[in-house]
Write a protein that holds these residues in place. Structure first.
Motif, PDB file in Angstrom:
ATOM      1  N   LEU A 164       0.831  -1.206   0.000  1.00 24.41           N
ATOM      2  CA  LEU A 164       0.000   0.000   0.000  1.00 24.41           C
ATOM      3  C   LEU A 164       0.863   1.252   0.000  1.00 24.41           C
ATOM      4  CD1 LEU A 164      -2.827  -1.051   2.475  1.00 24.41           C
ATOM      5  CD2 LEU A 164      -3.075  -0.598   0.028  1.00 24.41           C
ATOM      6  N   GLY A 165       2.079   1.154   0.543  1.00 24.58           N
ATOM      7  CA  GLY A 165       3.000   2.277   0.506  1.00 24.58           C
ATOM      8  C   GLY A 165       3.511   2.587  -0.885  1.00 24.58           C
ATOM      9  N   ARG A 166       3.307   1.705  -1.855  1.00 25.18           N
ATOM     10  CA  ARG A 166       3.732   1.920  -3.239  1.00 25.18           C
ATOM     11  C   ARG A 166       2.552   2.208  -4.162  1.00 25.18           C
ATOM     12  NH1 ARG A 166       8.780  -0.329  -3.913  1.00 25.18           N
ATOM     13  NH2 ARG A 166       8.780   0.876  -5.860  1.00 25.18           N
ATOM     14  N   GLU A 167       1.402   2.470  -3.592  1.00 24.65           N
ATOM     15  CA  GLU A 167       0.199   2.709  -4.392  1.00 24.65           C
ATOM     16  C   GLU A 167       0.360   3.979  -5.223  1.00 24.65           C
ATOM     17  OE1 GLU A 167      -3.228   1.559  -5.912  1.00 24.65           O
ATOM     18  OE2 GLU A 167      -2.474   0.510  -4.140  1.00 24.65           O
ATOM     19  N   ARG A 168      -0.192   3.953  -6.448  1.00 22.69           N
ATOM     20  CA  ARG A 168      -0.172   5.133  -7.300  1.00 22.69           C
ATOM     21  C   ARG A 168      -1.094   6.209  -6.743  1.00 22.69           C
ATOM     22  NH1 ARG A 168      -0.771   2.393 -13.361  1.00 22.69           N
ATOM     23  NH2 ARG A 168       1.122   1.103 -13.280  1.00 22.69           N
ATOM     24  N   PRO A 169      -0.854   7.479  -7.112  1.00 20.91           N
ATOM     25  CA  PRO A 169      -1.750   8.531  -6.611  1.00 20.91           C
ATOM     26  C   PRO A 169      -3.156   8.372  -7.160  1.00 20.91           C
ATOM     27  CG  PRO A 169      -0.228   9.407  -8.261  1.00 20.91           C
ATOM     28  CD  PRO A 169       0.232   8.025  -7.943  1.00 20.91           C
ATOM     29  N   GLU A 170      -4.129   8.717  -6.332  1.00 22.01           N
ATOM     30  CA  GLU A 170      -5.518   8.676  -6.776  1.00 22.01           C
ATOM     31  C   GLU A 170      -5.763   9.767  -7.821  1.00 22.01           C
ATOM     32  OE1 GLU A 170      -8.767   8.316  -4.036  1.00 22.01           O
ATOM     33  OE2 GLU A 170      -7.424   7.579  -2.475  1.00 22.01           O
ATOM     34  N   PRO A 171      -6.740   9.578  -8.696  1.00 23.68           N
ATOM     35  CA  PRO A 171      -7.058  10.625  -9.685  1.00 23.68           C
ATOM     36  C   PRO A 171      -7.403  11.943  -9.003  1.00 23.68           C
ATOM     37  CG  PRO A 171      -8.168   8.561 -10.236  1.00 23.68           C
ATOM     38  CD  PRO A 171      -7.569   8.370  -8.871  1.00 23.68           C
ATOM     39  N   GLY A 172      -6.860  13.046  -9.531  1.00 21.81           N
ATOM     40  CA  GLY A 172      -7.169  14.365  -9.002  1.00 21.81           C
ATOM     41  C   GLY A 172      -6.384  14.763  -7.773  1.00 21.81           C
ATOM     42  N   HIS A 179     -11.203   8.193  -1.575  1.00 15.56           N
ATOM     43  CA  HIS A 179     -12.493   8.650  -2.090  1.00 15.56           C
ATOM     44  C   HIS A 179     -12.904   7.893  -3.346  1.00 15.56           C
ATOM     45  CE1 HIS A 179     -11.897  12.100   0.596  1.00 15.56           C
ATOM     46  NE2 HIS A 179     -13.184  12.353   0.446  1.00 15.56           N
ATOM     47  N   ALA A 180     -11.939   7.611  -4.200  1.00 21.00           N
ATOM     48  CA  ALA A 180     -12.249   7.008  -5.496  1.00 21.00           C
ATOM     49  C   ALA A 180     -12.753   5.581  -5.335  1.00 21.00           C
ATOM     50  CB  ALA A 180     -11.021   7.039  -6.397  1.00 21.00           C
ATOM     51  N   SER A 181     -13.359   5.070  -6.384  1.00 21.99           N
ATOM     52  CA  SER A 181     -13.802   3.676  -6.392  1.00 21.99           C
ATOM     53  C   SER A 181     -12.665   2.784  -6.877  1.00 21.99           C
ATOM     54  CB  SER A 181     -15.020   3.504  -7.307  1.00 21.99           C
ATOM     55  OG  SER A 181     -14.671   3.754  -8.664  1.00 21.99           O
ATOM     56  N   LEU A 182     -12.757   1.510  -6.558  1.00 20.93           N
ATOM     57  CA  LEU A 182     -11.730   0.569  -6.995  1.00 20.93           C
ATOM     58  C   LEU A 182     -11.683   0.481  -8.519  1.00 20.93           C
ATOM     59  CD1 LEU A 182      -9.588  -1.465  -6.124  1.00 20.93           C
ATOM     60  CD2 LEU A 182     -11.381  -3.227  -6.050  1.00 20.93           C
ATOM     61  N   ARG A 183     -12.808   0.686  -9.188  1.00 20.16           N
ATOM     62  CA  ARG A 183     -12.829   0.635 -10.645  1.00 20.16           C
ATOM     63  C   ARG A 183     -11.991   1.756 -11.244  1.00 20.16           C
ATOM     64  NH1 ARG A 183     -18.581   1.215 -13.506  1.00 20.16           N
ATOM     65  NH2 ARG A 183     -18.311   3.290 -12.587  1.00 20.16           N
ATOM     66  N   GLU A 184     -12.023   2.960 -10.630  1.00 21.93           N
ATOM     67  CA  GLU A 184     -11.207   4.064 -11.132  1.00 21.93           C
ATOM     68  C   GLU A 184      -9.718   3.774 -10.977  1.00 21.93           C
ATOM     69  OE1 GLU A 184     -12.755   8.232 -10.305  1.00 21.93           O
ATOM     70  OE2 GLU A 184     -13.821   7.087  -8.771  1.00 21.93           O
ATOM     71  N   ILE A 185      -9.359   3.117  -9.895  1.00 19.32           N
ATOM     72  CA  ILE A 185      -7.950   2.836  -9.626  1.00 19.32           C
ATOM     73  C   ILE A 185      -7.454   1.669 -10.462  1.00 19.32           C
ATOM     74  CG2 ILE A 185      -6.324   2.120  -7.834  1.00 19.32           C
ATOM     75  CD1 ILE A 185      -8.042   3.616  -5.841  1.00 19.32           C
ATOM     76  N   GLY A 186      -8.295   0.664 -10.612  1.00 19.17           N
ATOM     77  CA  GLY A 186      -7.893  -0.530 -11.349  1.00 19.17           C
ATOM     78  C   GLY A 186      -7.579  -1.676 -10.406  1.00 19.17           C
ATOM     79  N   LEU A 187      -8.165  -2.813 -10.653  1.00 20.32           N
ATOM     80  CA  LEU A 187      -8.007  -3.950  -9.745  1.00 20.32           C
ATOM     81  C   LEU A 187      -6.566  -4.450  -9.696  1.00 20.32           C
ATOM     82  CD1 LEU A 187      -9.408  -6.026  -7.889  1.00 20.32           C
ATOM     83  CD2 LEU A 187      -9.797  -7.438  -9.926  1.00 20.32           C
ATOM     84  N   GLY A 188      -5.887  -4.502 -10.841  1.00 14.60           N
ATOM     85  CA  GLY A 188      -4.560  -5.112 -10.872  1.00 14.60           C
ATOM     86  C   GLY A 188      -3.425  -4.140 -11.076  1.00 14.60           C
ATOM     87  N   THR A 189      -3.641  -2.850 -10.813  1.00 19.86           N
ATOM     88  CA  THR A 189      -2.589  -1.862 -11.057  1.00 19.86           C
ATOM     89  C   THR A 189      -1.472  -1.926 -10.023  1.00 19.86           C
ATOM     90  OG1 THR A 189      -3.964  -0.244  -9.876  1.00 19.86           O
ATOM     91  CG2 THR A 189      -4.078  -0.251 -12.289  1.00 19.86           C
ATOM     92  N   ASN A 190      -1.743  -2.441  -8.842  1.00 24.10           N
ATOM     93  CA  ASN A 190      -0.706  -2.590  -7.814  1.00 24.10           C
ATOM     94  C   ASN A 190      -0.323  -4.067  -7.730  1.00 24.10           C
ATOM     95  OD1 ASN A 190       0.945  -2.616  -5.531  1.00 24.10           O
ATOM     96  ND2 ASN A 190      -0.317  -1.138  -4.416  1.00 24.10           N
ATOM     97  N   ARG A 191       0.638  -4.460  -8.544  1.00 20.56           N
ATOM     98  CA  ARG A 191       1.027  -5.876  -8.594  1.00 20.56           C
ATOM     99  C   ARG A 191       1.699  -6.319  -7.305  1.00 20.56           C
ATOM    100  NH1 ARG A 191       3.377  -6.630 -14.794  1.00 20.56           N
ATOM    101  NH2 ARG A 191       1.449  -5.983 -15.858  1.00 20.56           N
ATOM    102  N   LEU A 192       2.372  -5.389  -6.626  1.00 17.34           N
ATOM    103  CA  LEU A 192       3.008  -5.743  -5.360  1.00 17.34           C
ATOM    104  C   LEU A 192       1.955  -6.127  -4.324  1.00 17.34           C
ATOM    105  CD1 LEU A 192       5.667  -5.969  -3.805  1.00 17.34           C
ATOM    106  CD2 LEU A 192       5.416  -3.549  -3.169  1.00 17.34           C
ATOM    107  N   LEU A 193       0.805  -5.462  -4.360  1.00 16.68           N
ATOM    108  CA  LEU A 193      -0.263  -5.819  -3.429  1.00 16.68           C
ATOM    109  C   LEU A 193      -0.815  -7.202  -3.745  1.00 16.68           C
ATOM    110  CD1 LEU A 193      -2.123  -4.967  -1.103  1.00 16.68           C
ATOM    111  CD2 LEU A 193      -3.670  -3.993  -2.805  1.00 16.68           C
ATOM    112  N   LEU A 194      -0.977  -7.516  -5.019  1.00 18.48           N
ATOM    113  CA  LEU A 194      -1.437  -8.855  -5.391  1.00 18.48           C
ATOM    114  C   LEU A 194      -0.462  -9.909  -4.879  1.00 18.48           C
ATOM    115  CD1 LEU A 194      -2.570  -8.155  -9.078  1.00 18.48           C
ATOM    116  CD2 LEU A 194      -4.034  -8.362  -7.057  1.00 18.48           C
ATOM    117  N   ALA A 195       0.842  -9.639  -5.052  1.00 18.17           N
ATOM    118  CA  ALA A 195       1.842 -10.587  -4.556  1.00 18.17           C
ATOM    119  C   ALA A 195       1.808 -10.666  -3.041  1.00 18.17           C
ATOM    120  CB  ALA A 195       3.230 -10.160  -5.037  1.00 18.17           C
TER     121      ALA A 195
END
Length: 896
Positions: A723-731, A820-836
């Motif tokens: 979660l510390g490597r998450e991309r910035p939320e839109p806006g 604030h954003a929804s998971l759909r806006e962020i993308g389910l698989g955009t954080n591969r480190l979290l999936l791992a």
């Protein structure tokens, strides 16, 4: 009556009285009790005993053991010490040693960062030369720079660094004073110039320690050494300025006390509840320890450190070297940027952008004009040596087809009248086939008054009539209003070499006007726009001319309606300055002295702003240390500025600061995300203990202490790091800066962590526990410890609680990815480190459940197979509840 010898000794060691270095030379020599032949060696040694060595003030030497000990007593470090002790009491010695290792690592890292910051003032000493030439006993001698004393006659030459503050008594030199004044161009200093400057730093007869002689030669009488010099005064300011604690450091301290209060409070509350429930004091204490362990997030501090370290690496890839981990987050909370102009907003490369003929028309330039541009210079384009303005003139003349080069220019030169800052012009007398020609360049108002004719692009010379002069003044104003530095170029033919400057600079023929500019970087305007959309104001604080600075500010989008020079700022009351800085408008502060920059930073602090201050010179060091974030220029900046700053820009680019702000906001948001993720697991870990206590033991303990530790330092660690490597939320750059008082932990975060995700996870975990326990034949009140048939069922049930919490962690991790954003806006698989991390979490839990050695340690047993399809829905349920809450918040905000 005092003894005469003692009186003489006391007089010799008395603090020296200050002198006015701008008074007439004869009076100054009298006040300093010296002569043009210099001091005697004996007198110099006596004065050194009175004045001390010519060295800069230093920080008081820190006692490193005490400084290191402070790192071990930080609130969060104390909390980790408690966790280590509790882990030891729980019998997990290896875990206790691991936590101690984390404490030591973080303490050493913080101590090293503080030591690096202390290098700022020590590096000021690099601006003093090692040796210098003085006249003593009537002879020129080379002495160590530290041995200079007031009254010494100092000899200056080209390429030498000035070792002390002095008053010129003969000769003329050009001085690069940019490190002290912020001026990008060398300035003329001569003993016979008229001193009408408002500031001592601008005096044409004074030279200052730390500046560089770029050309010429002169002699100066030293009037100040060491801490009494301008450079020493700046060093003293840097010594007194204390590094401010960053917003994140303050917030981490508050979080530590909050967590400690919750952990200790819950544990203390359980003691009487446990006894009232029928437990012995020993049992009650044991379970109180379990509750405290459940509330202590052992991985919080290393997770924050690693997240900041990732931000530092991201900043380095964007061209910024961060010397302090917490500075990344500070960038994200910045509300005001105070930026220099030259090299930061601009390219730091002068170039000619406009030329006009002798009557002010925008036409093609003639050969006489381009030839004059080359001849009336001393720079060398081949080596790049010389004044940046003259280098720009040479480049323009070459591109326009000038028929003369620098080698020919120097060979044909007969005389040079150097640039005089009071006269604002320079003249050369050059040999030509028909005799001699004086070429003059300088400020238009000075050159035009000495012109009797003007040469248009086509045709012969015209008389300088009132109408022609008026047209020229309009052209000059038009060019200056667009931020151009305007120079006028003229000439006059002679049959002899004029001996007087006034003769060479009279009866001139104007050849044309040339406009130069240090152009703005193309990426700065979008960066300024991004600052404005993010609610960040940008002030320009520069030592340069206000008219040029305001024009550049307008070109890059800084809406600076007011320009305040250094003199006006010094006369401004504190309340007036506060009103100016809180008015909402952006300001250009020009001709800013070191105290001015420091004063602006302090005033912004007082008004509640988080300040990022840029700088590149020695004069910027105090302000860089005082600001929340000192940003130094890596390419053009001085070593002192780089040492004093928290961030060094390798590309000297303002846009890099804005990239850093986005990175800082991302890091801060990610810190909040994994704190939310960690906090969300407290209720499912605490609720089982409270249920056991409140039932009076009728319900067996659904979770063991070791299983809690397996969750806190095993299954949740990698997802938290991810979660510390998450991309910035839109806006993220369209949101206003957060308030300085806003905490990392907010009421909304606690509602999500404890009131939504935590409660849902706790209910699902207890549901899994009771489902396995009831299916195995347990009934309320049955003693699982004494009934052999229920003992394996109880182990399966506690394992079911453990696994349910782990499955809920997966849903919590995905829900925590967005504020604030929804998971759909962020993308389910955009954080591969979290999936791992989630895959590792499930595998780690499986090893604890199915590996026989670990079954014995953690008290686990494989649960019934039918439980797994049920628990597979737990992550979706936890995420869905939080997703619905965020949807409701967005809908409410859109309505309001």
């Amino acid at each position: 009556m005092a003894h005469p010898h003692r009186a003489r000794v006391a007089e010799q060691h008395r603090e020296p009285m200050p002198v006015d270095p701008r008074e007439p030379v004869g009076r100054l020599l009298r006040d300093l009790r010296t002569r043009l032949e210099g001091l005697t060696e004996r007198e110099a040694q006596r004065r050194q005993a009175v004045h001390g060595l010519n060295t800069l003030p230093q920080h008081r030497v820190r006692q490193w053991p005490a400084a290191l000990l402070r790192q071990f007593t930080h609130p969060l470090a104390l909390l980790l010490w408690v966790a280590a002790v509790l882990a030891w009491l729980a019998g997990t010695v290896e875990l206790a040693w691991a936590i101690v290792a984390v404490i030591v690592l973080n303490a050493l890292l913080a101590f090293w960062q503080e030591e690096q910051a202390e290098q700022a003032v020590r590096s000021l000493g690099d601006y003093l030369p090692q040796q210098c030439e003085v006249r003593r006993d009537g002879q020129v001698r080379s002495v160590p720079a530290t041995a200079l004393v007031p009254g010494d006659v100092l000899l200056l030459g080209e390429g030498e660094r000035v070792a002390a503050d002095g008053r010129l008594v003969s000769g003329a030199v050009e001085i690069d004073a940019s490190a002290l004044t912020g001026e990008s161009s060398p300035v003329e200093r001569a003993a016979d110039l008229l001193d009408t400057a408002a500031r001592r730093l601008d005096s044409p007869v004074l030279v200052f320690s730390g500046t560089v002689c770029t050309s010429g030669s002169a002699e100066a009488v030293v009037h100040a050494t060491g801490r009494h010099t301008e450079l020493g005064r700046i060093a003293a300011l840097s010594v007194r300025v204390r590094l401010a604690e960053s917003p994140l450091e303050r917030q981490v301290r508050r979080i530590a006390w909050l967590i400690a209060a919750v952990a200790v409070g819950v544990g203390a509350l359980f003691l009487p509840l446990g006894v009232l429930a029928g437990l012995s004091w020993a049992q009650a204490f044991l379970f109180a320890v379990g509750l405290i362990v459940a509330n202590v997030p052992e991985g919080l501090l290393p997770t924050i450190t690693l997240a900041l370290a990732a931000g530092v690496r991201g900043m380095a890839r964007r061209g910024a070297l961060v010397k302090r981990l917490s500075a990344v987050e500070t960038l994200g909370s910045t509300t005001v940027i105070c930026t220099d102009k030259t090299g930061t907003l601009t390219r730091n490369r002068m170039r000619v952008v406009e030329a006009r003929d002798g009557v002010g028309a925008s036409a093609s330039v003639h050969t006489e004009f381009t030839s004059a541009l080359v001849r009336c210079t001393t720079a060398d384009e081949r080596t790049g040596a010389g004044d940046p303005t003259e280098l720009a003139l040479l480049a323009f003349a070459r591109s326009a087809g000038a028929g003369i080069d620098e080698e020919t220019r120097d060979r044909q030169r007969a005389r040079v009248f150097r640039f005089d800052p009071h006269l604002k012009r320079m003249t050369t007398v050059d040999r030509t086939a028909g005799g001699f020609v004086a070429h003059v360049k300088g400020a238009p108002e000075e050159v035009l008054d000495r012109c009797t004719s003007a040469l248009p692009a086509c045709g012969g010379a015209r008389t300088m009539t009132g109408a022609v002069r008026a047209d020229l003044l309009v052209a000059v104003d038009d060019m200056a209003d667009r931020g151009l530095r305007v120079l006028a170029v003229a000439r006059r033919e002679f049959s002899f070499v004029p001996a007087e400057r006034t003769t060479a600079e009279s009866g001139l023929c104007l050849l044309g006007l040339v406009g130069l500019i240090d152009p703005p970087r193309p990426e700065v305007a979008p960066a300024v726009a991004a600052c404005h959309s993010a609610g960040i104001r940008v002030h320009v604080v520069t030592g340069d001319n206000g008219r040029t600075a305001s024009a550049i500010a307008r070109q890059v989008g800084i809406d600076a309606e007011q320009v305040v020079d250094g003199v006006a700022l010094e006369a401004m009351a504190e309340s007036e300055l506060d009103r100016l800085l809180t008015s909402g408008q952006e300001v250009v502060f020009c001709r800013a002295a070191p105290e001015s920059k420091l004063r602006i930073a302090d005033a912004l602090h007082h008004c509640g702003h988080v300040v990022a201050m840029t700088g590149d010179g020695v004069n910027d060091a105090p302000a860089l240390r005082s600001a929340d974030l000192g940003v130094a220029m890596g390419a053009s900046g001085t070593d002192v500025a780089r040492e004093a700053a928290t961030i060094v820009l390798t590309d000297d680019n303002f846009a890099t600061i804005v990239n850093g702000i986005e990175e800082g906001r991302r890091v801060y948001a990610n810190v909040r995300k994994f704190i939310l993720y960690i906090f969300a697991h407290m209720p499912p870990e605490v609720i089982p203990f409270l249920l056991f206590a409140l039932s009076g033991g009728a319900v067996p303990l659904p979770l063991t202490v070791l299983q809690i530790l397996a969750i806190d330092l095993g299954t949740e660690t990698l997802p938290a790091l991810a979660l510390g490597r998450e991309r910035p939320e839109p806006g993220v750059m369209r949101q206003p800066p957060r308030e300085r008082k806003q905490g990392v932990v907010t009421g909304r975060m606690l509602l999500r962590a404890w009131g939504i995700m935590g409660i849902v996870s706790g209910i699902l975990a207890l549901a899994a526990f009771f489902a396995v326990l009831l299916a195995g034949g347990w009934r309320p009140g049955a003693d699982v410890a004494t009934d052999p048939a229920l003992e394996p069922v109880y182990r399966q049930a506690t394992t079911a609680t453990f696994l349910a919490i782990v499955f809920c962690q997966v849903g919590t991790a995905f829900a925590s990815r967005a504020d604030h954003a929804s998971l759909r806006e962020i993308g389910l698989g955009t954080n591969r480190l979290l999936l791992a991390g989630c895959v590792f979490e499930l595998l780690f839990a499986a090893v604890i459940v199915y590996a026989p050695p670990l079954q014995h340690v953690f008290g686990t047993a494989p649960p019934p197979a039918w439980l797994y399809p049920v628990m597979a829905f737990f992550p979706v349920l936890v995420w869905a509840v939080d997703e619905f809450y965020r949807w409701a918040v967005r809908r409410r905000e859109s309505r309001t």
